[in-house]
Design a protein around this motif. Structure first.
Motif, PDB file in Angstrom:
ATOM      1  N   ILE A 273       0.839  -1.206   0.000  1.00 60.08           N
ATOM      2  CA  ILE A 273       0.000   0.000   0.000  1.00 60.08           C
ATOM      3  C   ILE A 273       0.870   1.251   0.000  1.00 60.08           C
ATOM      4  CG2 ILE A 273      -1.692   1.309   1.354  1.00 60.08           C
ATOM      5  CD1 ILE A 273      -2.749  -1.443   2.355  1.00 60.08           C
ATOM      6  N   SER A 274       1.953   1.215   0.789  1.00 65.39           N
ATOM      7  CA  SER A 274       2.894   2.341   0.835  1.00 65.39           C
ATOM      8  C   SER A 274       3.615   2.516  -0.498  1.00 65.39           C
ATOM      9  CB  SER A 274       3.916   2.111   1.956  1.00 65.39           C
ATOM     10  OG  SER A 274       4.908   3.116   1.947  1.00 65.39           O
ATOM     11  N   ALA A 275       4.009   1.405  -1.108  1.00 66.39           N
ATOM     12  CA  ALA A 275       4.738   1.451  -2.381  1.00 66.39           C
ATOM     13  C   ALA A 275       3.877   2.054  -3.487  1.00 66.39           C
ATOM     14  CB  ALA A 275       5.195   0.044  -2.774  1.00 66.39           C
ATOM     15  N   LEU A 282       4.250   1.451  -9.879  1.00 67.71           N
ATOM     16  CA  LEU A 282       3.266   0.621  -9.180  1.00 67.71           C
ATOM     17  C   LEU A 282       1.914   1.324  -9.067  1.00 67.71           C
ATOM     18  CD1 LEU A 282       5.433  -0.936  -6.308  1.00 67.71           C
ATOM     19  CD2 LEU A 282       4.674  -2.023  -8.427  1.00 67.71           C
ATOM     20  N   LYS A 283       1.954   2.646  -8.936  1.00 64.87           N
ATOM     21  CA  LYS A 283       0.701   3.408  -8.869  1.00 64.87           C
ATOM     22  C   LYS A 283      -0.064   3.301 -10.182  1.00 64.87           C
ATOM     23  CE  LYS A 283      -1.083   7.873  -7.352  1.00 64.87           C
ATOM     24  NZ  LYS A 283      -0.731   9.226  -6.848  1.00 64.87           N
ATOM     25  N   THR A 284       0.661   3.396 -11.305  1.00 61.96           N
ATOM     26  CA  THR A 284       0.047   3.262 -12.630  1.00 61.96           C
ATOM     27  C   THR A 284      -0.531   1.855 -12.802  1.00 61.96           C
ATOM     28  OG1 THR A 284       1.615   4.851 -13.551  1.00 61.96           O
ATOM     29  CG2 THR A 284       0.452   3.445 -15.113  1.00 61.96           C
ATOM     30  N   TYR A 285       0.238   0.854 -12.352  1.00 60.50           N
ATOM     31  CA  TYR A 285      -0.215  -0.541 -12.434  1.00 60.50           C
ATOM     32  C   TYR A 285      -1.495  -0.733 -11.620  1.00 60.50           C
ATOM     33  CZ  TYR A 285      -0.335  -5.578 -11.493  1.00 60.50           C
ATOM     34  OH  TYR A 285      -0.736  -6.881 -11.359  1.00 60.50           O
ATOM     35  N   TYR A 286      -1.512  -0.193 -10.397  1.00 61.90           N
ATOM     36  CA  TYR A 286      -2.681  -0.323  -9.518  1.00 61.90           C
ATOM     37  C   TYR A 286      -3.917   0.307 -10.154  1.00 61.90           C
ATOM     38  CZ  TYR A 286      -5.809   0.569  -5.586  1.00 61.90           C
ATOM     39  OH  TYR A 286      -6.921   0.648  -4.778  1.00 61.90           O
ATOM     40  N   ASN A 287      -3.775   1.539 -10.659  1.00 66.38           N
ATOM     41  CA  ASN A 287      -4.915   2.249 -11.264  1.00 66.38           C
ATOM     42  C   ASN A 287      -5.434   1.514 -12.500  1.00 66.38           C
ATOM     43  OD1 ASN A 287      -4.870   4.319  -9.353  1.00 66.38           O
ATOM     44  ND2 ASN A 287      -3.407   5.540 -10.520  1.00 66.38           N
ATOM     45  N   ARG A 288      -4.516   0.960 -13.290  1.00 70.04           N
ATOM     46  CA  ARG A 288      -4.930   0.240 -14.496  1.00 70.04           C
ATOM     47  C   ARG A 288      -5.755  -0.998 -14.147  1.00 70.04           C
ATOM     48  NH1 ARG A 288      -0.297  -1.249 -16.342  1.00 70.04           N
ATOM     49  NH2 ARG A 288      -0.448  -3.525 -16.209  1.00 70.04           N
ATOM     50  N   HIS A 295     -10.518  -6.549  -8.054  1.00 69.35           N
ATOM     51  CA  HIS A 295     -10.797  -6.181  -6.657  1.00 69.35           C
ATOM     52  C   HIS A 295      -9.578  -5.501  -6.043  1.00 69.35           C
ATOM     53  CE1 HIS A 295     -11.660  -6.645  -2.341  1.00 69.35           C
ATOM     54  NE2 HIS A 295     -12.922  -6.703  -2.711  1.00 69.35           N
ATOM     55  N   HIS A 296      -9.847  -4.518  -5.168  1.00 72.73           N
ATOM     56  CA  HIS A 296      -8.770  -3.743  -4.530  1.00 72.73           C
ATOM     57  C   HIS A 296      -7.719  -4.635  -3.871  1.00 72.73           C
ATOM     58  CE1 HIS A 296      -6.730  -0.924  -1.847  1.00 72.73           C
ATOM     59  NE2 HIS A 296      -7.129  -1.647  -0.814  1.00 72.73           N
ATOM     60  N   ALA A 304       2.189  -6.656  -3.748  1.00 67.35           N
ATOM     61  CA  ALA A 304       3.050  -7.270  -2.725  1.00 67.35           C
ATOM     62  C   ALA A 304       3.934  -8.349  -3.350  1.00 67.35           C
ATOM     63  CB  ALA A 304       2.186  -7.870  -1.613  1.00 67.35           C
ATOM     64  N   ASN A 305       3.365  -9.101  -4.297  1.00 68.32           N
ATOM     65  CA  ASN A 305       4.133 -10.121  -5.011  1.00 68.32           C
ATOM     66  C   ASN A 305       5.249  -9.485  -5.837  1.00 68.32           C
ATOM     67  OD1 ASN A 305       4.573 -12.851  -5.609  1.00 68.32           O
ATOM     68  ND2 ASN A 305       3.443 -12.693  -7.519  1.00 68.32           N
TER      69      ASN A 305
END
Length: 326
Positions: A273-275, A282-288, A295-296, A304-305
């Motif tokens: 979550i911090s990363a 990682l932020k771009t990956y998460y948003n995509r 799911h969140h 994390a992986n």
């Protein structure tokens, strides 16, 4: 394979042992001895190093004296996961220490092709494991005291419990001081060992990996000697998803398994979550992935992986971490 397998069931005060011949799986000797250094040393002298191998369950502190004696005297021994042993028994009736010792020896003979002799980690790694475990225990105590303090502050509005509030504030300060002392001691151990210091420095350069997770990974992997493959470590942490299906009737969703190191997963999830907040990639990956309908928590698990893969990459490949643009 040695001619004799000695299975040992460990308890707080005693050790039950059962020695079986590897060829006929017959009981040669069995008995009980005290779980103390003198008794163990005396018992080991009656065994031939060339023809005897020992098998025991991983029981934490209760087995520490036995493991140290076996290692110091140069005996070959296997450390077996208790759950793995339990699952291998099938339909079983009854339980006793003597019977468990026999089952451990029998398991070692049956599964000799899968077992590898246990190698005792370095003293500094052993100290780190003990300290990181103690820190986790103190953190839990700190949370409990904080929750109790908040509850008593609310209760104090209607009933006078100022004495309790005062005592709990003292407890909280004492626990926080203990946590700081433990963290300082862990840093001293890291600084004093060049190999540990090198791994620690590489890991903490990865965005999202702080001092606690770095030390936790070093302790759990024996400084990356126990795990060669990051995917196996992800499985150990409970980050690897597994399918659940059979034929045409059972089609469950792919999910992580409940058998895992819960403390490691919790720490890695928090750091993921911090990363996401500090690493543009990682932020771009998460948003995509969120836009794709994932799911969140599923995406957090994937991040994390990715952290595990990065940790192993910088340590194993001896390459520094490079922050990439989104």
């Amino acid at each position: 394979m040695k001619n004799l397998i000695s299975g040992i069931d460990i308890s707080k005060d005693t050790l039950d042992y059962c020695s079986l011949s590897t060829e006929k799986v017959e009981v040669i000797t069995r008995g009980v001895l005290d779980n103390e250094k003198k008794a163990i040393e005396k018992w080991l002298k009656s065994h031939d190093q060339k023809n005897t191998v020992f098998a025991l369950e991983h029981t934490g502190h209760y087995g520490a004296t036995l493991i140290n004696c076996l290692h110091k005297n140069g005996y070959v021994f296997y450390l077996i996961n208790p759950l793995e042993l339990k699952k291998s028994l099938g339909i079983d009736r009854g339980k006793s220490d003597a019977k468990d010792a026999y089952r451990i020896a029998e398991y070692a003979i049956t599964n000799k092709h899968k077992l590898e002799p246990y190698q005792l980690p370095k003293e500094n790694l052993g100290r780190l494991k003990a300290l990181i475990t103690a820190r986790e225990r103190y953190v839990k105590m700190s949370v409990q005291v904080q929750n109790s303090l908040k509850a008593n502050e609310i209760l104090n509005q209607s009933i006078d419990v100022k004495v309790l509030i005062k005592e709990e504030k003292k407890q909280y300060k004492s626990i926080q001081k203990s946590i700081r002392n433990i963290e300082n001691e862990m840093q001293k151990i890291i600084e004093a060992d060049q190999e540990l210091k090198s791994s620690y420095k590489k890991m903490t350069a990865v965005i999202g990996v702080g001092p606690v997770i770095a030390i936790k990974c070093i302790a759990e992997t024996d400084n990356f000697l126990k795990f060669d493959d990051p995917r196996k470590f992800s499985c150990h942490c409970g980050l690897a998803p597994f399918p659940y299906q059979s034929g045409t009737s059972i089609k469950g969703r792919t999910k992580t398994h409940f058998l895992r190191d819960k403390s490691l997963k919790a720490v890695l999830t928090k750091r993921a979550i911090s990363a996401i907040q500090h690493d543009p990639q990682l932020k771009t990956y998460y948003n995509r992935k969120i836009k794709e309908g994932k799911h969140h928590m599923s995406v957090i698990n994937a991040v994390a992986n990715k952290l595990v893969l990065r940790i192993f990459a910088v340590v194993k490949r001896d390459e520094p971490f490079v922050k990439l643009a989104a």
